[in-house]
Design a protein around this motif. Structure first.
Motif, mmCIF file in Angstrom:
data_model
loop_
_atom_site.group_PDB
_atom_site.id
_atom_site.type_symbol
_atom_site.label_atom_id
_atom_site.label_comp_id
_atom_site.label_asym_id
_atom_site.label_seq_id
_atom_site.Cartn_x
_atom_site.Cartn_y
_atom_site.Cartn_z
ATOM 1 N N THR A 299 0.840 -1.191 0.000
ATOM 2 C CA THR A 299 0.000 0.000 0.000
ATOM 3 C C THR A 299 0.873 1.238 0.000
ATOM 4 N N ALA A 300 0.718 1.987 -1.013
ATOM 5 C CA ALA A 300 1.530 3.183 -1.073
ATOM 6 C C ALA A 300 0.882 4.246 -0.217
ATOM 7 N N PRO A 301 1.583 4.736 0.722
ATOM 8 C CA PRO A 301 1.004 5.794 1.559
ATOM 9 C C PRO A 301 0.788 7.022 0.686
ATOM 10 N N PRO A 302 -0.376 7.600 0.787
ATOM 11 C CA PRO A 302 -0.615 8.767 -0.053
ATOM 12 C C PRO A 302 0.415 9.845 0.252
ATOM 13 N N VAL A 303 0.981 10.343 -0.733
ATOM 14 C CA VAL A 303 1.950 11.404 -0.554
ATOM 15 C C VAL A 303 1.190 12.642 -0.100
ATOM 16 N N THR B 298 -1.735 14.846 -1.990
ATOM 17 C CA THR B 298 -2.101 14.288 -3.278
ATOM 18 C C THR B 298 -3.344 13.419 -3.167
ATOM 19 N N PRO C 55 -7.159 12.438 -4.405
ATOM 20 C CA PRO C 55 -7.661 12.373 -5.774
ATOM 21 C C PRO C 55 -7.978 13.757 -6.316
ATOM 22 N N LEU D 194 -4.900 15.514 -7.241
ATOM 23 C CA LEU D 194 -4.380 14.914 -8.468
ATOM 24 C C LEU D 194 -5.117 15.454 -9.675
ATOM 25 N N ARG E 135 -3.580 17.505 -12.711
ATOM 26 C CA ARG E 135 -3.709 17.054 -14.086
ATOM 27 C C ARG E 135 -4.245 18.171 -14.964
ATOM 28 N N ARG F 267 -1.724 20.767 -15.662
ATOM 29 C CA ARG F 267 -0.765 20.310 -16.678
ATOM 30 C C ARG F 267 -1.347 20.385 -18.065
ATOM 31 N N SER F 268 -2.617 19.967 -18.198
ATOM 32 C CA SER F 268 -3.112 19.985 -19.562
ATOM 33 C C SER F 268 -3.358 21.404 -20.029
ATOM 34 N N HIS G 77 -22.628 7.035 -17.486
ATOM 35 C CA HIS G 77 -21.184 6.965 -17.277
ATOM 36 C C HIS G 77 -20.441 7.040 -18.613
ATOM 37 N N ARG H 154 -18.314 10.309 -19.031
ATOM 38 C CA ARG H 154 -16.896 10.117 -18.745
ATOM 39 C C ARG H 154 -16.070 9.835 -19.990
ATOM 40 N N PRO I 117 -15.734 13.917 -22.890
ATOM 41 C CA PRO I 117 -14.373 14.451 -22.954
ATOM 42 C C PRO I 117 -13.760 14.316 -24.344
#
Lengths: 331, 518, 304
Positions: free
Chosen positions: C2-6, C9, C11, C14, C18, C21-22, C205, C209, C213
């Motif tokens: 389990t990666a500990p959430p940085v 960060t 969702p 994130l 994102r 960046r775009s 959905h 989704r 886009p």
């Protein structure tokens, strides 16, 4: 792998037909199939393109409604209401052939993996779950991949993302349609090894649809060979692949590059599924019948006139061939 | 006669991507060469470059001699003529290469009309013949492409490729996307045509197993370079380069318990052609990489009997000859093993080959002088691809080499004079004559198993084969059939630099068993 | 595993990261289109003028009763663009008119594209009877002469800005609907749609989704292009006397000029400035639209 556990997913007398074009006969893509997949078992469904294997896989997932027969999952028949399907699809996941196509180019890796979670909802720690799925699929460290877009990944990585997206819902069964066909040879092994590892670690059952017999040898417990809408031979992978009984399986194996003996190259192509021959469906291309072997064994007439019954879906070795069933066939 | 000779071909796309970085290739009429590699390895670019089909702005250097004429410098009019009559190409994805609004008969007849000045009726008749040659009834000429199945379309493509009787056919993934059965049909067709019409074939595919099965020689590309080449079966079953080994291991042998539930592949991804790793382009994925691999580029070096590979682990300057490159001590280990495995037979054969002969046997001298038995013999012309050339010949450390003269002789035979030519290619002309003398006894290193027997068998086979055909091709053929048995000369440097005499095939065993585990 | 959430960060973070960046990537690409930059600069200028109009010219510029000058004065230092038949400052009127023209143009374009997108996406997603009927309706609108339809609508409804916007919006959507439907069909055939369905995603959905886009770039580009034609349509309606008589717009100015006999009298200062303004704004939007289109070209599959 022939433990008598109850099947997880089971197809019984499954038929799928598509309406014929301009009033023609309907195309019977799946023409009577029984198939069981037990928990933790890897079954390879092998056949040429157009044999109905992909349609079968889709109808097992409820993506194509069957025109006959039924699919049962975990002992209960599959319902086709949208609510029931949604619940079902939490437990059974699909991995498609082309990883570049099966990821939305506008979604980041994170979004692609989290998609299933968002559809089904109810996850508090989405990020941790996504990270775990990614690292299970071999993308480590997962954080590095969160914001990447599919076009920034290699083919193998994309397929891992697709697999991670399937794993995130903790399914019990994975249906993989040609999971490595569009990947480079050196990358294939890694993806197959991943599927095997998931089976070991998570007890994940898998139905792998493929045209590649070598792949079946690599990962499958059981092999079902499909021809023109029906399974013609099934049994343990070792048995089917090393001692094939059905002439079609024999021919398929004989044309592999390193197969011993002379290749049996069948002429022509499988008939159109809207015109399945009477009698044995393989008879028009059957090398045994053509060479007179069947005649000698005294089954040629039956080959031409008598259709074979649908093979059972269980683990036992079976073959749908009059000739192969003759005791001690034409030695 | 050499039909196609590619020398030091380099192709750089307008964006600065070096897709092909120095490829040598040669092919004689009737010979089938397979080019294997992953996507991005430059294999398709190579195919396009051969007929100057690359997009404008692409920089191409080197030489592509088709019947002695350089395709790269010829005028456009001539190029167009060559594209039909000299060489033609069968692309993958037949659907996209056929015009959907024209009948296939007309599409096949088109080049006949254009390039051979035939009348419409003649062209139509010719189209019918070509279709039949390709295994389709002539009546199908009136069909449109969409009425045909994938396999039939591929047959049409082949018929089109044959339209003007080319001397060279380049097949780019001719069977990708076809089912195994159709693939077998198409491969059979191509093979038959090559044999009947004595054309040269370059078959490009990612499927090493198919290439090994249907070609005489195999060339493996990685990141725009040839990293290994040699007789097809030998390369497939006993690759020298770690990439070649991984690639061939990724095609499972059905029935082989070793691959049951053990799919094998190669970690990592194919390199991005616009950002290649430094040093040996393969080093980031290589399990056997040494420190130097990250900085030091590797070039093809002779690795025995018409084989070459670009890896540090393949001792440089092998050749039964004295040449040894002492700068690569690690090799010593492998060397030993090589020596062992390869009976004299091998060596010889090699020497027959043009300069390339590298007898593995020779190798061990390096490290282990003790091992060497006889005096080293030098094959007249050893040519090494590697830069270090000169160095090598210099340092024979331990001379190894006993020669069994007898053997060589026979081995040489099959090769016949023609052989050298093709073999030699990469290196350049080699001296054919030489070979005769050299046999190299295996290094003492080892438990070199009984050398004698090996040769017996090998020879037998080789000779047999060779006999049939006398052309240059013969050589190639002679080789490939020999496969397992003969092949084995090739030292498979086991993974890992460790010395491992175990790997060596037992020479005494019958040919088929010989496949050495790698 | 389990990666500990940085830190920082989640969702949401994130998602923002994102988007940022775009956006950066979008701008980097947009900048390479010189025509697009020119159009953007022109638009920026017009927008600034329109937004600051209350400060610079004030709302009483349109008042007929306290007009500062004589009727139909030619340009002078006091009135750089002269005056109209009531003696109003034409420069002020053109500036003030920008507000209405831009507003109507934007709103009508958004309305039109919104209708088109909804129709296009649903018609592409639900094939069968629903889609067929919808597309027949679209075809019917497509073959109707837009202007005539708009005139008819504007005539039967009360005279107001809303009417004009509606009239333009409901008559110009069919092209967008066609384009969006074609794009929807292309997207729907992609394997990721099947994957989404296999994951359990429903119609909503898939449409929201995945399809949306992917058609968004097309929709955006279409909007910018549509704005210029909406401004022209607004001007046309106003010129024909179907606009809102109580507000000043560029089209309305042209109509006033015609009624005042500016055409025959040669009072060019009355006619030219609104005409040029319409042409420049329409051109600027078109330039931007083309640039956006090429940056977001769905076939290149970047940004979003």
């Amino acid at each position: 792998m022939t433990t008598p556990t109850a099947p997880l997913l089971s197809a019984q007398g499954l038929h799928v037909a598509f309406p014929g074009r301009r009033g023609g006969a309907p195309a019977r893509a799946v023409d009577g199939v029984d198939l069981d997949i037990r928990p933790g078992e890897v079954v390879a469904l092998v056949g040429e393109s157009g044999c109905g294997k992909t349609t079968l896989a889709r109808s097992l997932l409820g993506l194509v409604p069957p025109t006959g027969g039924r699919v049962t999952f975990d002992g209960k028949p599959l319902q086709y209401s949208s609510r029931a399907l949604k619940a079902y699809r939490r437990r059974v996941q699909l991995v498609l052939q082309d990883p570049s196509g099966s990821l939305n180019p506008r979604h980041t890796v994170y979004d692609a993996v989290a998609e299933g979670l968002r559809i089904h909802g109810g996850v508090s720690d989405e990020q941790a779950v996504v990270a775990r799925a990614l690292s299970r699929a071999g993308l480590r460290p997962p954080e590095r991949f969160f914001l990447r877009y599919p076009h920034e990944l290699s083919g193998g990585q994309r397929q891992r993302v697709v697999i991670a997206g399937a794993l995130v819902l903790e399914p019990e069964l994975l249906v993989a349609d040609e999971p490595v066909a569009s990947l480079d040879a050196s990358v294939r092994g890694e993806i197959l090894a991943l599927l095997l590892r998931l089976r070991t670690e998570l007890g994940l059952a898998a139905l792998v649809v493929t045209h590649d017999l070598g792949l079946a040898w690599n990962i499958a417990d059981r092999v079902a060979v499909m021809y023109l809408g029906r399974i013609v031979e099934t049994g343990d992978a070792e048995r089917v692949l090393t001692a094939p009984q059905h002439p079609y399986t024999q021919a398929l194996l004989s044309v592999l590059p390193e197969a011993p003996g002379d290749p049996v190259v069948l002429s022509g192509e499988p008939p159109d599924p809207s015109r399945i021959p009477s009698g044995c469906r393989f008879r028009v291309r059957c090398q045994i019948l053509a060479s007179g072997e069947a005649e000698r064994a005294g089954v040629a007439h039956r080959c031409r006139t008598e259709d074979l019954e649908v093979l059972g879906g269980g683990g036992e070795a079976q073959v749908a061939c009059h000739w192969a069933r003759v005791p001690d066939p034409a030695v | 006669m050499t039909l196609l000779e590619v020398r030091n071909l380099e192709v750089t796309y307008p964006g600065g991507v070096a897709a092909v970085r120095g490829v040598d290739l040669s092919l004689t009429a009737g010979q089938k060469v397979g080019v294997a590699g992953e996507s991005g390895s430059g294999k398709s670019t190579l195919a396009l470059a051969l007929l100057r089909l690359l997009p404008p702005g692409t920089r191409v250097s080197g030489e592509i001699l088709l019947n002695g004429e350089d395709v790269l410098t010829m005028r456009w009019g001539r190029v167009r003529a060559v594209r039909w009559a000299g060489a033609s190409i069968v692309f993958q994805g037949a659907m996209h290469s056929l015009n959907p609004v024209h009948r296939i008969g007309d599409q096949i007849a088109e080049p006949v009309l254009l390039h051979q000045g035939a009348t419409a009726a003649q062209a139509r008749r010719r189209a019918g013949e070509l279709l039949e040659q390709a295994g389709l009834p002539a009546a199908r000429a009136s069909a449109y492409p969409h009425e045909l199945s994938g396999g039939q379309r591929q047959r049409v493509m082949i018929a089109m490729a044959l339209a003007c009787d080319p001397q060279l056919i380049i097949a780019d993934e001719p069977t990708t996307a076809l089912d195994v059965m159709i693939q077998a049909q198409i491969l059979g067709l191509i093979q038959g045509l090559v044999t009947d019409q004595d054309v040269g074939l370059i078959m490009i595919s990612h499927d090493l197993a198919v290439l090994a099965d249907s070609c005489d020689r195999l060339v493996i590309m990685y990141a725009g370079r040839v990293i290994e080449e040699g007789p097809a079966q030998q390369v497939y079953e006993n690759a020298l380069h770690p990439y070649g080994q991984a690639l061939s291991a990724s095609f499972p042998h059905i029935g082989d318990p070793a691959s049951r539930f053990a799919p094998r592949g190669l970690a990592g991804d194919p390199p991005d052609p616009s950002a290649l790793p430094s040093g040996c382009a393969f080093h980031p994925r290589c399990a056997e990489a040494l420190e130097g691999c990250a900085t030091e580029d590797q070039f093809l070096r002779e690795a025995g009997r018409g084989r070459r590979a670009a890896c540090v682990h393949v001792p440089v300057g092998v050749v039964g000859v004295a040449a040894r490159d002492s700068s690569v001590p690690e090799q010593a280990a492998d060397v030993t093993e090589l020596a062992v495995g390869t009976g004299p037979a091998v060596e010889v054969a090699q020497s027959a080959g043009p300069g390339g002969s590298s007898g593995p046997g020779g190798r061990d001298e390096q490290g282990r002088p003790g091992g060497s038995a006889g005096p080293v013999e030098r094959v007249g012309s050893a040519r090494h691809a590697g830069p270090t050339d000169p160095a090598r010949s210099a340092g024979p450390t331990g001379p190894a080499e006993a020669t069994g003269p007898a053997e060589p002789a026979e081995r040489a035979t099959p090769a016949g004079p023609a052989e050298p030519a093709e073999r030699a290619t990469p290196a350049g002309p080699a001296e054919p004559a030489e070979p005769a003398g050299r046999a190299t006894p295996a290094g003492p290193a080892g438990p070199a198993g009984p050398a004698g027997p090996v040769e017996g068998m090998t020879t037998g086979r080789a000779a047999g084969r060779a006999e049939g055909s006398d052309s240059g091709t013969a050589a190639a053929r002679a080789e490939s059939p020999g496969h397992p048995g003969t092949g084995h000369p090739s030292p498979s440097p086991g993974p890992g630099p460790g010395p491992g005499p175990e790997n060596t095939p037992d020479p005494a065993a019958p040919p088929h068993d010989t496949r050495s585990p790698s | 595993m389990t990666a500990p959430p940085v830190a920082g960060t989640g969702p949401r973070a994130l998602a923002w990261q994102r988007r940022r960046r775009s956006a950066v990537r979008f701008w980097a690409r947009y900048r390479t289109h010189r025509a697009g930059l020119v159009g953007l600069a022109a638009l920026g200028l017009f927008a600034l003028v329109a937004l600051t109009a209350p400060l610079t010219v004030g709302s009483d510029v349109s008042s007929v009763t306290d007009a500062p000058g004589q009727p139909l004065e030619s340009p002078s230092a006091q009135f750089p663009l002269g005056t109209d038949q009531f003696g109003r400052n034409l420069l002020g009127l053109v500036v003030w008119g920008a507000r209405v023209s831009l507003l109507v143009g934007l709103l009508a374009a958004v309305l039109s594209v919104a209708i088109g997108a909804v129709v296009g996406i649903t018609a592409g997603h639900f094939r069968g009877a629903y889609g067929t009927v919808l597309m027949r309706v679209t075809d019917w609108f497509l073959v109707m002469p837009t202007l005539v339809l708009a005139i008819a609508l504007a005539t039967v409804m009360s005279r107001s800005l809303g009417t004009v916007i509606l009239a333009i919006g409901v008559t110009t959507w069919p092209t967008t609907a066609r384009l969006v439907r074609a794009q929807t069909l292309a997207v729907e055939s992609r394997p990721y749609i099947e994957r989404a369905r296999a994951l359990g995603g429903g119609h909503w959905h898939v449409m929201s989704r995945h399809v949306l886009p992917n058609v968004m770039p097309l929709v955006l580009a279409q909007t910018t292009l549509m704005v210029s034609s909406s401004i022209l349509a607004e001007a046309t309606l106003a010129f024909l006397g179907l606009g809102d008589p109580t507000v000043v717009s560029w089209g309305g100015l042209l109509q006033d000029a015609r009624e005042a006999g500016a055409v025959s009298a040669g009072d060019w200062w009355y006619l030219v400035p609104p005409g040029i303004a319409i042409a420049v704004v329409a051109l600027a939007f078109t330039l931007c639209g083309r640039a956006v289109e090429s940056v977001l070209n769905p076939r290149l599959g970047v940004a979003g």
